[in-house]
Motif scaffolding. Structure first.
Motif, PDB file in Angstrom:
ATOM      1  N   ARG A   7     -21.289 -47.301  -9.837  1.00  0.00           N
ATOM      2  CA  ARG A   7     -22.361 -47.003 -10.787  1.00  0.00           C
ATOM      3  C   ARG A   7     -21.856 -46.216 -11.989  1.00  0.00           C
ATOM      4  NH1 ARG A   7     -27.694 -46.285  -6.815  1.00  0.00           N
ATOM      5  NH2 ARG A   7     -27.568 -48.438  -6.030  1.00  0.00           N
ATOM      6  N   LEU A   8     -20.741 -45.501 -11.811  1.00  0.00           N
ATOM      7  CA  LEU A   8     -20.111 -44.892 -12.977  1.00  0.00           C
ATOM      8  C   LEU A   8     -19.592 -45.987 -13.909  1.00  0.00           C
ATOM      9  CD1 LEU A   8     -18.851 -42.358 -14.464  1.00  0.00           C
ATOM     10  CD2 LEU A   8     -16.745 -42.972 -13.261  1.00  0.00           C
ATOM     11  N   ILE A   9     -18.914 -46.975 -13.338  1.00  0.00           N
ATOM     12  CA  ILE A   9     -18.407 -48.092 -14.140  1.00  0.00           C
ATOM     13  C   ILE A   9     -19.570 -48.826 -14.801  1.00  0.00           C
ATOM     14  CG2 ILE A   9     -17.045 -50.211 -14.117  1.00  0.00           C
ATOM     15  CD1 ILE A   9     -15.483 -47.624 -13.424  1.00  0.00           C
ATOM     16  N   GLU A  10     -20.658 -48.997 -14.066  1.00  0.00           N
ATOM     17  CA  GLU A  10     -21.848 -49.644 -14.626  1.00  0.00           C
ATOM     18  C   GLU A  10     -22.364 -48.865 -15.836  1.00  0.00           C
ATOM     19  OE1 GLU A  10     -25.966 -51.514 -12.867  1.00  0.00           O
ATOM     20  OE2 GLU A  10     -25.437 -49.467 -12.248  1.00  0.00           O
ATOM     21  N   SER A  11     -22.385 -47.527 -15.737  1.00  0.00           N
ATOM     22  CA  SER A  11     -22.834 -46.702 -16.858  1.00  0.00           C
ATOM     23  C   SER A  11     -21.969 -46.924 -18.078  1.00  0.00           C
ATOM     24  CB  SER A  11     -22.804 -45.215 -16.460  1.00  0.00           C
ATOM     25  OG  SER A  11     -23.724 -44.956 -15.420  1.00  0.00           O
ATOM     26  N   VAL A  12     -20.650 -47.034 -17.840  1.00  0.00           N
ATOM     27  CA  VAL A  12     -19.726 -47.273 -18.951  1.00  0.00           C
ATOM     28  C   VAL A  12     -19.998 -48.628 -19.595  1.00  0.00           C
ATOM     29  CG1 VAL A  12     -17.295 -47.603 -19.571  1.00  0.00           C
ATOM     30  CG2 VAL A  12     -17.938 -45.780 -17.970  1.00  0.00           C
ATOM     31  N   ILE A  60      -7.003 -49.518 -13.408  1.00  0.00           N
ATOM     32  CA  ILE A  60      -5.541 -49.476 -13.333  1.00  0.00           C
ATOM     33  C   ILE A  60      -5.032 -49.909 -11.961  1.00  0.00           C
ATOM     34  CG2 ILE A  60      -3.501 -47.997 -13.538  1.00  0.00           C
ATOM     35  CD1 ILE A  60      -5.159 -46.279 -15.490  1.00  0.00           C
ATOM     36  N   ASP A  61      -5.500 -49.248 -10.920  1.00  0.00           N
ATOM     37  CA  ASP A  61      -5.073 -49.622  -9.559  1.00  0.00           C
ATOM     38  C   ASP A  61      -5.694 -50.945  -9.132  1.00  0.00           C
ATOM     39  OD1 ASP A  61      -3.808 -47.171  -9.596  1.00  0.00           O
ATOM     40  OD2 ASP A  61      -5.404 -46.158  -8.482  1.00  0.00           O
ATOM     41  N   LYS A  62      -6.895 -51.193  -9.663  1.00  0.00           N
ATOM     42  CA  LYS A  62      -7.653 -52.424  -9.375  1.00  0.00           C
ATOM     43  C   LYS A  62      -7.944 -52.590  -7.888  1.00  0.00           C
ATOM     44  CE  LYS A  62      -5.802 -54.550 -13.540  1.00  0.00           C
ATOM     45  NZ  LYS A  62      -5.025 -55.626 -14.154  1.00  0.00           N
ATOM     46  N   THR A  63      -8.258 -51.449  -7.255  1.00  0.00           N
ATOM     47  CA  THR A  63      -8.607 -51.449  -5.831  1.00  0.00           C
ATOM     48  C   THR A  63     -10.110 -51.360  -5.612  1.00  0.00           C
ATOM     49  OG1 THR A  63      -8.322 -49.044  -5.782  1.00  0.00           O
ATOM     50  CG2 THR A  63      -6.414 -50.385  -5.175  1.00  0.00           C
ATOM     51  N   LEU A  64     -10.858 -51.109  -6.682  1.00  0.00           N
ATOM     52  CA  LEU A  64     -12.313 -50.958  -6.565  1.00  0.00           C
ATOM     53  C   LEU A  64     -13.010 -52.241  -6.989  1.00  0.00           C
ATOM     54  CD1 LEU A  64     -14.868 -49.176  -6.150  1.00  0.00           C
ATOM     55  CD2 LEU A  64     -14.647 -48.520  -8.566  1.00  0.00           C
ATOM     56  N   VAL A  65     -13.890 -52.715  -6.129  1.00  0.00           N
ATOM     57  CA  VAL A  65     -14.738 -53.868  -6.436  1.00  0.00           C
ATOM     58  C   VAL A  65     -16.166 -53.359  -6.596  1.00  0.00           C
ATOM     59  CG1 VAL A  65     -15.659 -56.066  -5.598  1.00  0.00           C
ATOM     60  CG2 VAL A  65     -13.247 -55.484  -5.211  1.00  0.00           C
ATOM     61  N   LEU A  66     -16.819 -53.718  -7.666  1.00  0.00           N
ATOM     62  CA  LEU A  66     -18.164 -53.211  -7.952  1.00  0.00           C
ATOM     63  C   LEU A  66     -19.162 -53.669  -6.895  1.00  0.00           C
ATOM     64  CD1 LEU A  66     -18.297 -53.828 -11.819  1.00  0.00           C
ATOM     65  CD2 LEU A  66     -17.622 -51.748 -10.583  1.00  0.00           C
ATOM     66  N   ASN A  67     -20.047 -52.757  -6.504  1.00  0.00           N
ATOM     67  CA  ASN A  67     -21.083 -53.115  -5.535  1.00  0.00           C
ATOM     68  C   ASN A  67     -22.289 -52.209  -5.690  1.00  0.00           C
ATOM     69  OD1 ASN A  67     -21.027 -50.941  -3.105  1.00  0.00           O
ATOM     70  ND2 ASN A  67     -18.941 -51.216  -3.882  1.00  0.00           N
ATOM     71  N   ASN A  68     -23.432 -52.724  -5.254  1.00  0.00           N
ATOM     72  CA  ASN A  68     -24.696 -51.982  -5.291  1.00  0.00           C
ATOM     73  C   ASN A  68     -25.052 -51.489  -6.686  1.00  0.00           C
ATOM     74  OD1 ASN A  68     -26.163 -51.591  -2.626  1.00  0.00           O
ATOM     75  ND2 ASN A  68     -24.043 -51.169  -2.019  1.00  0.00           N
ATOM     76  N   LEU A  69     -24.786 -52.278  -7.692  1.00  0.00           N
ATOM     77  CA  LEU A  69     -25.169 -51.919  -9.056  1.00  0.00           C
ATOM     78  C   LEU A  69     -26.678 -52.009  -9.207  1.00  0.00           C
ATOM     79  CD1 LEU A  69     -22.366 -53.752 -11.095  1.00  0.00           C
ATOM     80  CD2 LEU A  69     -22.371 -51.437 -10.172  1.00  0.00           C
ATOM     81  N   GLN A  70     -27.239 -51.180 -10.094  1.00  0.00           N
ATOM     82  CA  GLN A  70     -28.688 -51.134 -10.258  1.00  0.00           C
ATOM     83  C   GLN A  70     -29.190 -52.079 -11.347  1.00  0.00           C
ATOM     84  OE1 GLN A  70     -28.787 -46.699 -10.691  1.00  0.00           O
ATOM     85  NE2 GLN A  70     -30.501 -46.844  -9.281  1.00  0.00           N
ATOM     86  N   PHE A  71     -28.401 -52.262 -12.399  1.00  0.00           N
ATOM     87  CA  PHE A  71     -28.854 -53.054 -13.542  1.00  0.00           C
ATOM     88  C   PHE A  71     -28.010 -54.314 -13.748  1.00  0.00           C
ATOM     89  CE2 PHE A  71     -29.821 -48.549 -14.371  1.00  0.00           C
ATOM     90  CZ  PHE A  71     -31.209 -48.627 -14.400  1.00  0.00           C
ATOM     91  N   LEU A  72     -26.708 -54.155 -13.716  1.00  0.00           N
ATOM     92  CA  LEU A  72     -25.817 -55.306 -13.931  1.00  0.00           C
ATOM     93  C   LEU A  72     -25.507 -55.973 -12.589  1.00  0.00           C
ATOM     94  CD1 LEU A  72     -23.376 -53.648 -16.508  1.00  0.00           C
ATOM     95  CD2 LEU A  72     -25.432 -55.014 -16.962  1.00  0.00           C
ATOM     96  N   THR A  73     -26.557 -56.387 -11.918  1.00  0.00           N
ATOM     97  CA  THR A  73     -26.397 -56.919 -10.557  1.00  0.00           C
ATOM     98  C   THR A  73     -25.526 -58.169 -10.505  1.00  0.00           C
ATOM     99  OG1 THR A  73     -28.498 -58.104 -10.839  1.00  0.00           O
ATOM    100  CG2 THR A  73     -28.574 -55.940  -9.766  1.00  0.00           C
ATOM    101  N   ASN A  74     -25.394 -58.855 -11.636  1.00  0.00           N
ATOM    102  CA  ASN A  74     -24.550 -60.050 -11.662  1.00  0.00           C
ATOM    103  C   ASN A  74     -23.064 -59.711 -11.535  1.00  0.00           C
ATOM    104  OD1 ASN A  74     -24.982 -58.893 -14.351  1.00  0.00           O
ATOM    105  ND2 ASN A  74     -23.600 -60.525 -15.068  1.00  0.00           N
ATOM    106  N   LEU A  75     -22.754 -58.399 -11.654  1.00  0.00           N
ATOM    107  CA  LEU A  75     -21.356 -57.972 -11.540  1.00  0.00           C
ATOM    108  C   LEU A  75     -21.008 -57.451 -10.142  1.00  0.00           C
ATOM    109  CD1 LEU A  75     -20.738 -56.160 -14.973  1.00  0.00           C
ATOM    110  CD2 LEU A  75     -20.217 -58.520 -14.306  1.00  0.00           C
TER     111      LEU A  75
END
Length: 376
Positions: A76-81, A118-133
């Protein structure tokens, strides 16, 4: 008792006595002109590039655990960005030796960005608005999304290396937007990176130290390093103690250790290890605790002042004196037990413990006790 069997579940007191250590005891006002803070607005992509090339030190050694955020919170931090929402300011300190930027405030945000971009170990999940991501990694973002992420404007506050240490101390204490301010030991560990902080880490990790303290000194928030820092301060610099405990443990002691050569530092570590072995041989699992006045045969929590005065006093003895004291263990323990029940001595280890008269009193009493036993 066997060293490996030190745990006694009948003991009700398991932690360390909380003793006062003011975080506001810096002497006198400082000149505001000494505060050298660079405030800049940059693109997030610029900071990510610094992260990628190791120009930002995330300092897991002094910061609280860097991985405390859940993947959902990171996502959700990434989503905010990606939504273009502003991020709180980041605070850094410029390291005088390496010129790297040391993170003061914003560790969790930086780690989350690093994991995703950078590490690319995080996959986005449980986003509130950009659910398509949901389920998308950094490499799967389209060009527009990457550009939006890297072009986000962020504010960076950097304490320049010319800023005095005591000023940095105050700022470290006050800026922490995401949680509790750093405690005194966390601040010291941030300001005196190098041989001193590596030595603290090695001392706190020694099995001899962990066993004689019954593995009850928390590693969380660096309580264990605070304890060994006290030993270091009074072992190395007791004669110049002026009542300012923060400065004494930090600038006076850790700053000094950073000037020593590797052999000198190793000798300090070796002395501490042998001292902890001696403390175990003398006191076993009752080391650094005073008798519980209300329950016969029980002991109170580990006391920082007892740890400090006993360990330092033993460390300063010659090898022959240490051997003699061990031979006279029964007499020594008996006399120490009396002292630990003495009203005036108890006051010196429980009330106003950082004040010079209290420090001098307890060291003088222990030194006299040891001398008396050795001369018997």
């Amino acid at each position: 008792m066997n060293r490996k069997d030190y745990i006694d579940d009948s003991w009700e007191e398991r932690e360390v006595d909380s003793q006062e250590e003011s975080v506001d005891n810096l002497k006198g006002p400082f000149d505001p002109n000494n505060i050298d803070v660079d405030i800049s607005t940059v693109n997030l992509g610029s900071m990510l590039e610094q992260l990628e090339y190791g120009e930002i030190d995330l300092q897991p050694e002094f910061q609280r655990a860097s991985g405390v955020w859940t993947d959902v919170k990171k996502s959700r931090l990434i989503e905010s960005v990606l939504l273009g929402l502003p991020l709180p300011s980041f605070y850094f300190s410029e390291d005088a030796t390496t010129n790297k930027l040391i993170i003061i405030d914003g560790l969790q945000r930086l780690c989350s960005l690093k994991e995703f971009c950078i590490d690319k170990t995080l996959v986005l999940n449980n986003l509130q608005f950009l659910t398509n991501l949901n389920g998308v990694s950094y490499d799967e973002l389209d060009r527009t999304q990457v550009r939006r992420l890297k072009s986000l404007k962020i504010t960076i506050n950097t304490l320049r290396k010319r800023t005095p240490t005591n000023v940095k101390y105050v700022i470290f204490q006050r800026v922490n937007t995401a949680g509790e301010p750093l405690n005194p030991q966390e601040v010291r560990n941030a300001l005196y990176q190098g041989k001193a902080t590596r030595l603290l880490k090695s001392m706190a990790a020694l099995e001899s130290f962990r066993i004689v303290t019954r593995k009850k000194v928390p590693t969380k928030r660096m309580a264990d390093r605070d304890l060994v820092n006290r030993y270091l301060a009074f072992y190395l610099k007791k004669d110049v103690y002026d009542g300012n405990l923060d400065q004494f443990m930090g600038e006076v002691t850790l700053g000094y250790i950073n000037t020593l050569d590797d052999k000198q530092v190793q000798n300090i570590l070796n002395t501490f290890k042998s001292t902890m072995d001696i403390c175990w041989e003398l006191f076993g699992d009752k080391a650094f605790r005073r008798p519980n006045p209300k329950i016969e045969g029980k002991y109170l929590k580990l006391n920082k002042s007892i740890f400090e005065v006993i360990s330092v006093s033993l460390a300063l003895l010659t090898n022959d004196e240490q051997s003699t004291l061990i031979k006279k263990k029964k007499s020594f323990i008996s006399e120490l037990d009396k002292l630990l029940r003495d009203e005036h001595f108890i006051q010196s280890i429980t009330s106003g413990t950082a004040k010079v008269p209290q420090v001098e009193y307890r060291f003088n009493k222990i030194d006299l006790l040891i001398k008396t036993v050795l001369e018997q």
